[in-house]
Design a protein around this motif. Structure first.
Motif, PDB file in Angstrom:
ATOM      1  N   PHE A  88     -10.896  52.600   5.641  1.00 30.59           N
ATOM      2  CA  PHE A  88     -11.871  53.586   5.171  1.00 30.59           C
ATOM      3  C   PHE A  88     -13.198  52.914   4.818  1.00 30.59           C
ATOM      4  CE2 PHE A  88     -13.993  55.886   1.750  1.00 30.59           C
ATOM      5  CZ  PHE A  88     -14.100  57.150   2.301  1.00 30.59           C
ATOM      6  N   TYR A  89     -13.142  51.875   3.997  1.00 30.75           N
ATOM      7  CA  TYR A  89     -14.370  51.229   3.546  1.00 30.75           C
ATOM      8  C   TYR A  89     -15.046  50.419   4.648  1.00 30.75           C
ATOM      9  CZ  TYR A  89     -13.697  52.858  -1.189  1.00 30.75           C
ATOM     10  OH  TYR A  89     -13.568  53.659  -2.286  1.00 30.75           O
ATOM     11  N   GLU A  90     -14.281  49.790   5.525  1.00 28.27           N
ATOM     12  CA  GLU A  90     -14.883  49.022   6.624  1.00 28.27           C
ATOM     13  C   GLU A  90     -15.579  49.938   7.634  1.00 28.27           C
ATOM     14  OE1 GLU A  90     -11.872  46.516   8.341  1.00 28.27           O
ATOM     15  OE2 GLU A  90     -11.988  45.063   6.695  1.00 28.27           O
ATOM     16  N   GLU A  91     -14.946  51.044   7.979  1.00 28.30           N
ATOM     17  CA  GLU A  91     -15.514  51.919   8.996  1.00 28.30           C
ATOM     18  C   GLU A  91     -16.617  52.815   8.461  1.00 28.30           C
ATOM     19  OE1 GLU A  91     -12.688  53.844  11.560  1.00 28.30           O
ATOM     20  OE2 GLU A  91     -11.513  52.017  11.763  1.00 28.30           O
ATOM     21  N   ALA A 107     -12.777  66.512   7.577  1.00 28.94           N
ATOM     22  CA  ALA A 107     -12.313  67.573   8.462  1.00 28.94           C
ATOM     23  C   ALA A 107     -11.527  66.978   9.618  1.00 28.94           C
ATOM     24  CB  ALA A 107     -13.507  68.355   9.003  1.00 28.94           C
ATOM     25  N   GLY A 108     -10.364  67.506   9.852  1.00 31.42           N
ATOM     26  CA  GLY A 108      -9.555  67.018  10.952  1.00 31.42           C
ATOM     27  C   GLY A 108      -9.095  65.593  10.751  1.00 31.42           C
ATOM     28  N   CYS A 109      -8.847  65.227   9.511  1.00 30.51           N
ATOM     29  CA  CYS A 109      -8.502  63.840   9.179  1.00 30.51           C
ATOM     30  C   CYS A 109      -7.011  63.653   8.962  1.00 30.51           C
ATOM     31  CB  CYS A 109      -9.269  63.406   7.938  1.00 30.51           C
ATOM     32  SG  CYS A 109     -11.042  63.479   8.165  1.00 30.51           S
ATOM     33  N   GLY A 110      -6.227  64.528   9.516  1.00 30.63           N
ATOM     34  CA  GLY A 110      -4.780  64.387   9.390  1.00 30.63           C
ATOM     35  C   GLY A 110      -4.269  64.854   8.042  1.00 30.63           C
ATOM     36  N   SER A 111      -3.360  64.090   7.493  1.00 29.80           N
ATOM     37  CA  SER A 111      -2.671  64.512   6.271  1.00 29.80           C
ATOM     38  C   SER A 111      -3.424  64.160   4.998  1.00 29.80           C
ATOM     39  CB  SER A 111      -1.277  63.881   6.229  1.00 29.80           C
ATOM     40  OG  SER A 111      -1.392  62.477   6.181  1.00 29.80           O
ATOM     41  N   GLY A 112      -4.546  63.514   5.093  1.00 29.07           N
ATOM     42  CA  GLY A 112      -5.359  63.213   3.925  1.00 29.07           C
ATOM     43  C   GLY A 112      -5.195  61.815   3.368  1.00 29.07           C
ATOM     44  N   ARG A 113      -4.818  60.874   4.200  1.00 31.47           N
ATOM     45  CA  ARG A 113      -4.584  59.519   3.689  1.00 31.47           C
ATOM     46  C   ARG A 113      -5.860  58.835   3.216  1.00 31.47           C
ATOM     47  NH1 ARG A 113      -3.917  55.067   8.317  1.00 31.47           N
ATOM     48  NH2 ARG A 113      -5.248  55.975   9.898  1.00 31.47           N
ATOM     49  N   PHE A 114      -7.035  59.310   3.672  1.00 33.77           N
ATOM     50  CA  PHE A 114      -8.296  58.721   3.234  1.00 33.77           C
ATOM     51  C   PHE A 114      -8.914  59.466   2.050  1.00 33.77           C
ATOM     52  CE2 PHE A 114      -8.163  57.611   7.849  1.00 33.77           C
ATOM     53  CZ  PHE A 114      -7.989  56.247   7.685  1.00 33.77           C
ATOM     54  N   THR A 115      -8.352  60.602   1.675  1.00 31.29           N
ATOM     55  CA  THR A 115      -8.921  61.414   0.592  1.00 31.29           C
ATOM     56  C   THR A 115      -9.068  60.654  -0.720  1.00 31.29           C
ATOM     57  OG1 THR A 115      -8.037  63.408   1.624  1.00 31.29           O
ATOM     58  CG2 THR A 115      -8.689  63.576  -0.683  1.00 31.29           C
ATOM     59  N   PRO A 116      -8.088  59.859  -1.167  1.00 35.63           N
ATOM     60  CA  PRO A 116      -8.272  59.151  -2.440  1.00 35.63           C
ATOM     61  C   PRO A 116      -9.502  58.239  -2.441  1.00 35.63           C
ATOM     62  CG  PRO A 116      -5.989  58.978  -1.713  1.00 35.63           C
ATOM     63  CD  PRO A 116      -6.759  59.607  -0.588  1.00 35.63           C
ATOM     64  N   TYR A 117      -9.850  57.683  -1.294  1.00 37.79           N
ATOM     65  CA  TYR A 117     -10.972  56.767  -1.216  1.00 37.79           C
ATOM     66  C   TYR A 117     -12.298  57.526  -1.136  1.00 37.79           C
ATOM     67  CZ  TYR A 117      -6.774  54.257  -0.418  1.00 37.79           C
ATOM     68  OH  TYR A 117      -5.492  53.801  -0.564  1.00 37.79           O
ATOM     69  N   ALA A 118     -12.289  58.689  -0.508  1.00 37.14           N
ATOM     70  CA  ALA A 118     -13.480  59.548  -0.528  1.00 37.14           C
ATOM     71  C   ALA A 118     -13.751  60.013  -1.955  1.00 37.14           C
ATOM     72  CB  ALA A 118     -13.285  60.736   0.399  1.00 37.14           C
ATOM     73  N   LEU A 119     -12.702  60.303  -2.692  1.00 35.67           N
ATOM     74  CA  LEU A 119     -12.855  60.710  -4.092  1.00 35.67           C
ATOM     75  C   LEU A 119     -13.413  59.572  -4.948  1.00 35.67           C
ATOM     76  CD1 LEU A 119      -9.608  62.809  -4.508  1.00 35.67           C
ATOM     77  CD2 LEU A 119     -11.960  63.676  -4.556  1.00 35.67           C
ATOM     78  N   GLU A 120     -13.079  58.337  -4.624  1.00 34.72           N
ATOM     79  CA  GLU A 120     -13.661  57.191  -5.338  1.00 34.72           C
ATOM     80  C   GLU A 120     -15.179  57.156  -5.152  1.00 34.72           C
ATOM     81  OE1 GLU A 120     -10.043  53.886  -5.156  1.00 34.72           O
ATOM     82  OE2 GLU A 120     -11.827  53.570  -3.948  1.00 34.72           O
ATOM     83  N   ILE A 121     -15.640  57.502  -3.966  1.00 41.06           N
ATOM     84  CA  ILE A 121     -17.066  57.480  -3.659  1.00 41.06           C
ATOM     85  C   ILE A 121     -17.826  58.493  -4.510  1.00 41.06           C
ATOM     86  CG2 ILE A 121     -18.805  57.899  -1.856  1.00 41.06           C
ATOM     87  CD1 ILE A 121     -17.181  55.375  -1.375  1.00 41.06           C
ATOM     88  N   VAL A 122     -17.275  59.700  -4.651  1.00 38.34           N
ATOM     89  CA  VAL A 122     -18.001  60.782  -5.337  1.00 38.34           C
ATOM     90  C   VAL A 122     -17.661  60.895  -6.820  1.00 38.34           C
ATOM     91  CG1 VAL A 122     -18.187  62.084  -3.200  1.00 38.34           C
ATOM     92  CG2 VAL A 122     -16.309  62.566  -4.771  1.00 38.34           C
ATOM     93  N   ARG A 123     -16.887  59.981  -7.335  1.00 36.27           N
ATOM     94  CA  ARG A 123     -16.466  60.043  -8.739  1.00 36.27           C
ATOM     95  C   ARG A 123     -17.629  60.238  -9.690  1.00 36.27           C
ATOM     96  NH1 ARG A 123     -13.218  55.093 -10.679  1.00 36.27           N
ATOM     97  NH2 ARG A 123     -12.586  55.381  -8.543  1.00 36.27           N
TER      98      ARG A 123
END
Length: 129
Positions: A88-91, A107-123
């Motif tokens: 997530f962070y490299e790409e 959107a269209g990111c599968g089951s949400g495995r990257f969601t916790p890291y997106a939430l870190e960004i917008v914390r």
């Protein structure tokens, strides 16, 4: 789909501006409707609050078996390896806890495995939708 997110979307076919045709909404949230491209006359459904840019069969046919058979194998919390976090962070090249407000569309990111890291960004202030 939130009406305010329309400014971030374009027609996948021709990159034209999309216009909202709402059939059912609740304030700023559109539950059912469509996104219409006046440039190429393509139409994209909004079903259960999600804009659909590919045929319905693409969702189930492409990933149905994988999602049912291997539901959580790519989750770092399940594997004990931070492979998804690293990817997530490299790409994305985003930095966690940036102080600016941002909107991340997942959107269209599968089951949400990257969601916790997106939430870190917008914390510090922002939205993940």
């Amino acid at each position: 789909m939130y009406k305010g997110h329309l400014e971030f979307l374009v027609c996948p076919k021709c990159k034209g501006k999309l216009e909202l045709e709402s059939l059912e909404e609740n304030g700023e949230f559109v539950k059912e409707g469509s996104l219409e491209c006046k440039k190429c006359e393509k139409s994209y459904q909004i079903l259960q609050g999600i804009a659909r840019f590919v045929p319905q069969s693409n969702y189930a046919d492409s990933f149905g078996f994988e999602w049912n058979e291997h539901k959580k194998t790519q989750y770092d919390s399940q594997s004990g390896v931070e492979a998804s976090k690293k990817r997530f962070y490299e790409e994305s090249r985003w930095i966690a806890d940036e102080s600016k407000h941002c909107v991340i569309l997942e959107a269209g990111c599968g089951s949400g495995r990257f969601t916790p890291y997106a939430l870190e960004i917008v914390r510090g202030g922002g939205d993940v939708d």
